[in-house]
Scaffold this active site. Sequence first.
Site, mmCIF file in Angstrom:
data_model
loop_
_atom_site.group_PDB
_atom_site.id
_atom_site.type_symbol
_atom_site.label_atom_id
_atom_site.label_comp_id
_atom_site.label_asym_id
_atom_site.label_seq_id
_atom_site.Cartn_x
_atom_site.Cartn_y
_atom_site.Cartn_z
ATOM 1 N N HIS A 19 -3.944 4.467 4.823
ATOM 2 C CA HIS A 19 -4.936 3.373 4.903
ATOM 3 C C HIS A 19 -6.293 4.246 4.044
ATOM 4 O O HIS A 19 -6.716 3.477 3.323
ATOM 5 C CB HIS A 19 -5.218 3.046 6.206
ATOM 6 C CG HIS A 19 -6.481 2.424 6.222
ATOM 7 N ND1 HIS A 19 -6.781 1.133 5.718
ATOM 8 C CD2 HIS A 19 -7.609 2.838 6.912
ATOM 9 C CE1 HIS A 19 -7.939 0.794 5.966
ATOM 10 N NE2 HIS A 19 -8.481 1.549 6.429
ATOM 11 N N ARG A 34 0.679 -1.213 0.041
ATOM 12 C CA ARG A 34 -0.133 0.000 0.098
ATOM 13 C C ARG A 34 0.967 1.210 -0.092
ATOM 14 O O ARG A 34 1.528 1.608 0.952
ATOM 15 C CB ARG A 34 -0.864 0.104 1.334
ATOM 16 C CG ARG A 34 -2.013 0.974 1.382
ATOM 17 C CD ARG A 34 -2.747 0.970 2.673
ATOM 18 N NE ARG A 34 -1.686 1.941 3.415
ATOM 19 C CZ ARG A 34 -1.732 1.665 4.683
ATOM 20 N NH1 ARG A 34 -2.140 0.937 5.446
ATOM 21 N NH2 ARG A 34 -0.875 2.566 5.368
ATOM 22 N N TYR A 90 3.745 5.593 11.372
ATOM 23 C CA TYR A 90 4.206 4.154 11.448
ATOM 24 C C TYR A 90 4.881 3.620 10.140
ATOM 25 O O TYR A 90 5.359 2.536 10.424
ATOM 26 C CB TYR A 90 2.711 3.382 11.670
ATOM 27 C CG TYR A 90 1.594 3.510 10.820
ATOM 28 C CD1 TYR A 90 1.718 2.709 9.839
ATOM 29 C CD2 TYR A 90 0.660 4.272 11.046
ATOM 30 C CE1 TYR A 90 0.730 2.742 8.721
ATOM 31 C CE2 TYR A 90 -0.043 4.404 10.133
ATOM 32 C CZ TYR A 90 -0.425 3.354 8.906
ATOM 33 O OH TYR A 90 -1.255 3.595 7.804
HETATM 34 C C1 LIG Z 1 -15.120 -6.050 11.049
HETATM 35 C C2 LIG Z 1 -14.184 -4.795 11.141
HETATM 36 N N1 LIG Z 1 -13.300 -4.546 12.113
HETATM 37 C C3 LIG Z 1 -12.703 -3.291 12.017
HETATM 38 C C4 LIG Z 1 -12.938 -2.477 10.877
HETATM 39 C C5 LIG Z 1 -12.160 -1.024 11.063
HETATM 40 N N2 LIG Z 1 -11.037 -1.249 9.931
HETATM 41 C C6 LIG Z 1 -11.256 -0.816 8.660
HETATM 42 S S1 LIG Z 1 -10.200 -1.224 7.515
HETATM 43 C C7 LIG Z 1 -9.263 -1.826 8.639
HETATM 44 C C8 LIG Z 1 -7.837 -2.474 8.339
HETATM 45 C C9 LIG Z 1 -8.219 -3.528 7.017
HETATM 46 O O1 LIG Z 1 -6.886 -4.084 6.672
HETATM 47 P P1 LIG Z 1 -6.917 -5.035 5.462
HETATM 48 O O2 LIG Z 1 -7.820 -6.194 5.564
HETATM 49 O O3 LIG Z 1 -5.393 -5.621 5.410
HETATM 50 O O4 LIG Z 1 -7.060 -4.304 4.123
HETATM 51 P P2 LIG Z 1 -6.524 -2.932 3.810
HETATM 52 O O5 LIG Z 1 -7.216 -1.619 4.049
HETATM 53 O O6 LIG Z 1 -5.227 -2.887 3.896
HETATM 54 O O7 LIG Z 1 -6.900 -3.205 2.285
HETATM 55 C C10 LIG Z 1 -9.936 -1.748 10.071
HETATM 56 C C11 LIG Z 1 -9.437 -2.236 11.188
HETATM 57 C C12 LIG Z 1 -13.703 -2.957 9.979
HETATM 58 N N3 LIG Z 1 -14.096 -2.014 9.038
HETATM 59 N N4 LIG Z 1 -14.431 -3.903 9.852
#
Ligand SMILES: Cc1ncc(C[n+]2csc(CCOP(=O)(O)OP(=O)(O)O)c2C)c(N)n1
Lengths: 370, 325
Positions: A273, A269, A282
């Site tokens: 985020h 990425r 970080y």
């Molecule tokens: C069930 C749930 N828990 C927490 C969140 C809050 N949250 C949104 S994105 C994220 C990180 C997601 O990481 P990843 O699955 O690796 O996908 P990326 O954003 O890196 O594409 C979190 C913790 C959420 N949307 N859904």
Amino acid sequence: MSRRAPAPPAPPAQALAEPASLEPWTLLAPDGTLAEGYRPSLSDEELLAAFRLMLLSRTVDQRAFSLQRQGRLGTFSTVEGQEASVVGSAFALDPARDWVVPQYRELPAMLRQGYPLTRFFLYFRGHPIGNQMPEGVRVLPFQISLAAQIPHAVGLAWGLRQQGSDAAVMTYFGDGASSEGDAHEAMNLAGVRRAPVVFLLQNNGWAISTPVAKQTAAQSFALRAPGYGFPGVLVDGNDLFAVHEAARWAVERARAGEGPTLIEARTYRLGPHNTADDPTRYVDPDELRARRELDPIVRVRAYLRARRLLSEAEEEQLRSQLMDEVNAAVAEAEAHPAADRRHIFEHVYADPPPRVRAQRERATAGEEVR
Amino acid sequence: MAVMNMVEAIRSTLDAEMARDERVILLGQDIGHNGGVFRATDGLQERYGEDRVVDMPLAEGVIIGAAVGLAASGLIPVPELQFLGFGSQAFHQLEGQVARMRFRSQGRFGMPMVIRAPFGGNVRTPELHSDAHEAKYANSPGLKIAMPATAADAKGLLTQALRDPDPVLFCEPLRGYRLIRDDVPEGEHTVPFGRARGAREGSDVAIVAWSAAVVVAEQAAELAAREGISCGVLDLRTLVPLDVDALREAAAACGRVVVVHEAPYTSGFGAEVVATVQQEAFWSLEAPLARVTAYDTPYPIAAVEHQYLPDAERVLAAVRTAMEA
Ligand SMILES: Cc1ncc(C[n+]2csc(CCOP(=O)(O)OP(=O)(O)O)c2C)c(N)n1
């Protein structure tokens, strides 16, 4: 004096599943050269279309980011850095029969399936119509509840097959989402039912600020697949060709009734985020600099130049076309009638219960129906 | 008419609807070869095959989550939660996905499905098998909730649910599976949602209940009659949609209302009922509204569960208090 218990025997080799290691599959080197003997399945025409979509995605990211900063768009997540992973896999699908079940960072895959770009801008402007896939567009809505979409993809794949279709379903999720119980339950069920589904796990190194080493102790997510009774593949997620070939292989398996495949696309990425995140808290700047060198768009561009498929001047022209396309979608979204109270009540039930009807009538009294 | 117990009514309704509509498929734990731990799906896999009566891995989340995808593919899934108490393992899929997929997709993906879930006490089950969790789901817009109290209604409401374009949580009282027996209409029989059933006429106190608690309410009404108190019993049948008109009328007719349910007191669906009656029939009321429920303590193990759940005596006490007010 107590007798010491004898040392327990070590389990024999045939009974021992040990941690394994994998190396990512790479076909297109960072300098744009192909692996020896490799001939891409993508035709030159398809390759140009894929590159166009990668550039479109980058253009949307940049435009949308600045709109967000101007207060014209809500919080959203860019694709930046993951274009090869999303586009390469999406190009293995036939939008006329196959489905995409997204998380939220796979816009180009949705666009290729027919999701209108205008709706993307509407969605992140907070208009509910943005999450409505037009009839015939084989995409489930954006999923904000991480991993919840993975069981949906398995049920969809299973249901389509049971009704005689040879469609494949590609579902996307992140390294963070892979830790949810839904990911495990869904992959386990898919194996049992040999569902025609491709699990495209985008390992982009981060779940917000949590590094992938805190999601798993395994050397690759792809190693989980044999535990569910189907193959896993680790690919260089910044390599359009490798992702595409792995996805193609998985889609063929799905069509042929051979069941699911897990693909770990190891990518990175490059952006925050989302627009509300400050990755300088970080992300090590040296690491980010090194990762930028591996930008998936740069790699395909180098290949296209070497093959004389797209000159610098032609790319300039393409970029300005894409900017026009994006601006037109933004303009259309901004001209769209604003959402209003009625959208709170519509589509909750096919036939709303009396209470919901009464609440709607009270809430919208005096407002004309649009 | 044929006299059936509730589990027979449910099984024969599933059978009839599967024969009528080949999109209907059942999924759950032990429902196929074994016919369900309560035999609610006995013989159906033999008749309709393993593709339509599907034994699932032991994972509630994906039983409900896969049903979302099956519905999107054009089927009408009927996932079974072996016990409603284990719906917690699937709650995020039920309230976060099933209930709002139509809304999220702005009508593109409706979720026709019926989630069948046995629940309820006084059958000496292990922990978490008895809990009456209906209120948790009633606070999840997009879901409908049916809770039949008779075998006839089990057929009528289940048929209706299977033909509804929206998801329905269909709660089946464990205690009633074999004990509740009544005349079930033959052939086509549907009961519309949101129409309560007057289970007993009365003029002094209206007792409101659903599912197996209706039986307790009827017993209490019988005891009260011996003391010269006339109790009506209103069986809500569905919590969502709620029959507000019937509640208003019952309250207006009697002036006193007692609600009975198996769930704990605080935030149980009885709170919704009394708030509704207060709003709709305040000026007809002659006594404070009462709730006879389980206590605000976890469901206990078997030896004391009969003292935990509302029984006819406790309902009768509430009826007397209402009369003295
Ligand atoms: C069930 C749930 N828990 C927490 C969140 C809050 N949250 C949104 S994105 C994220 C990180 C997601 O990481 P990843 O699955 O690796 O996908 P990326 O954003 O890196 O594409 C979190 C913790 C959420 N949307 N859904």
